[in-house]
Write an enzyme that holds these catalytic residues in place. Structure first.
Site, short mmCIF file in Angstrom:
data_model
loop_
_atom_site.label_atom_id
_atom_site.label_comp_id
_atom_site.label_asym_id
_atom_site.label_seq_id
_atom_site.Cartn_x
_atom_site.Cartn_y
_atom_site.Cartn_z
N CYS A 145 0.70 -1.11 0.01
CA CYS A 145 0.14 0.10 0.04
C CYS A 145 0.75 1.30 -0.17
O CYS A 145 1.35 1.73 1.13
CB CYS A 145 -0.95 0.05 1.25
N CYS A 148 -0.38 4.30 2.03
CA CYS A 148 -0.29 3.85 3.63
C CYS A 148 1.09 4.17 3.80
O CYS A 148 1.46 4.77 4.90
CB CYS A 148 -0.42 2.49 3.83
N ASP A 149 2.20 3.70 3.19
CA ASP A 149 3.56 3.59 3.69
C ASP A 149 4.66 4.54 2.93
O ASP A 149 5.82 4.76 3.22
CB ASP A 149 4.06 2.18 3.48
#
Ligand code: FAD
Ligand code: NDP
Length: 331
Positions: A145, A148-149
């Protein structure tokens, strides 16, 4: 057999948001959180990550596990009954709906519970490739992701790789280009699957390179506890030639599998297996069955969007129950 007004199946942000709303509405919801359902701990996908930095209300970030424990506590605080079992069978053919758990689903056995309304919040799993080195460097350079990261310091001004040729790969590569020195997209075929507009944008992006007919074969990195990935072995599938390239990040965008096993013969699904909901609502193809979170969302797949749709499902279910079970037209 026990009867409930509403049962929630799942344990991620969607399920717990629905539980918080329904318990505050005094509908005494029951939430089956699963026992390693689909290979993921109760609490869902966020239990597999470290810091979550984009969930509002946590200016310093919050551990994924901690965030889910807090949500669970909040569900219980208002009276949700949380049951640590996996629902293995669901009969949606007539109301009340019937369900069985994996310890109690022998042919001919009585359902463990019936319900007037059911909320499906079983989530999805990002596909993995099981490359050599993947287990070692998962979350130490490898992620499924980018949104997300991608912003974490280990990826800043470093060469990053994305695997996949769909819209997610294109979107993630362009997102990562804000952080990495370069972003290389490995596409296993000689063409992108992404929509034309996304493909054109990716191919024209000054910091993104697309390598067609190329696959990753090994993730290489520091040989110490919590060591980071540093290199990737890639293979040109037309020539068979392999090379080792500098790579400090590797993002999988090879698709997700929605957890639809319980409902795939019963609810309308799209061509990729996601539950179809009426836009702007959580209504599914069966009255009284509502869906929220990643199991019905192939586009956004975020904790906050899952929580948002969990709220929608709770409000839809509450209205459905208040109106005696006749409140919405199914799809
Ligand atoms: P999920 O989180 O998918 O959870 C559903 C859970 O329900 C399952 O895991 C299982 O435990 C349970 N369940 C499934 N079937 C059954 C059954 N039959 N019976 C009982 N229980 C069942 N999003 C962000 O916004 N920010 C981030 O930083 C972020 N980081 C991420 C990092 C990683 C490594 C991953 C994989 C995802 C990340 N995401 C992040 C995405 C986010 O985790 C998901 O969008 C979100 O968790 C989806 O929530 P959900 O409620 O749909 O269900
Ligand atoms: P897709 O299934 O569309 O694409 C997956 C990609 O991964 C494909 O290119 C596929 O290759 C590749 N792939 C699969 N397995 C492997 C493997 N083992 N090794 C290497 N490559 C592999 O998934 P997406 O997540 O990209 O998209 C899902 C849906 O969500 C689509 O409908 C998409 O349009 C939509 N979406 C739309 C967005 C937007 O419009 N902005 C953003 C994100 C998603 P191959 O092509 O060879 O099969």
């Amino acid at each position: 057999m026990v009867h409930s007004k509403v049962v929630i199946i799942g344990s991620g942000p969607a399920a717990h948001t629905a539980a918080i709303y329904l318990s505050r509405a005094e509908l005494e919801p029951v939430l089956y959180e699963g026992m390693l359902a689909n290979g993921t701990a109760a609490g869902g996908q966020l239990t597999t990550t470290t810091d979550v930095e984009n969930f509002p209300g946590f200016p310093d970030g919050v551990g994924g596990q901690e965030l889910m424990e807090k949500m669970r506590k909040q569900s219980e605080r208002f009276g949700t009954e949380v049951i640590t079992e996996t629902i293995s069978k669901l009969d949606l053919s007539q109301r009340p709906f019937k369900m069985w758990t994996e310890w109690n689903d022998a042919p001919g056995s009585e359902p463990v519970r019936t319900a007037d309304a059911v909320i499906i919040a079983t989530g999805a799993n990002a596909r993995r490739l099981n490359l050599p080195g993947e287990e070692t460097y998962w979350q130490n350079g490898i992620s499924a992701c980018a949104v997300c990261d991608g912003a974490v310091p280990i990826f800043r001004n470093k060469p990053l790789y994305v695997i996949g040729g769909g819209d997610s790969a294109a979107e993630e590569a362009m997102f990562l280009a804000k952080y990495g020195s370069t972003v290389t997209v490995l596409v296993r075929r000689d063409k992108l699957r992404a929509s034309k507009v996304m493909a054109d944008r990716l191919l024209a992006h000054p910091k993104c390179v697309v390598r067609f007919n190329t696959v990753a074969t090994e993730v290489i990195g520091e040989n110490k506890p919590n060591g980071l990935m540093t290199h990737l072995r890639v293979k040109d599938t037309t020539s068979g030639q392999e090379e080792i390239v500098d790579a400090n990040g590797l993002f999988y965008a090879v698709g997700h599998d929605p957890a639809n096993a319980l409902v795939k013969e019963q609810l309308k699904l799209d061509e990729d297996g996601y539950i179809v909901t009426q836009p702007g609502t959580s209504y599914t193809s069966i009255e009284g069955v509502f869906a929220c979170g990643d199991v019905q969302d192939k586009r956004y797949r975020q904790a906050i969007t899952s929580a948002g749709t969990g709220c929608v499902a709770a409000l839809d279910a509450e209205k459905f129950i208040a109106e005696g079970g006749e409140s919405h037209a199914s799809l």
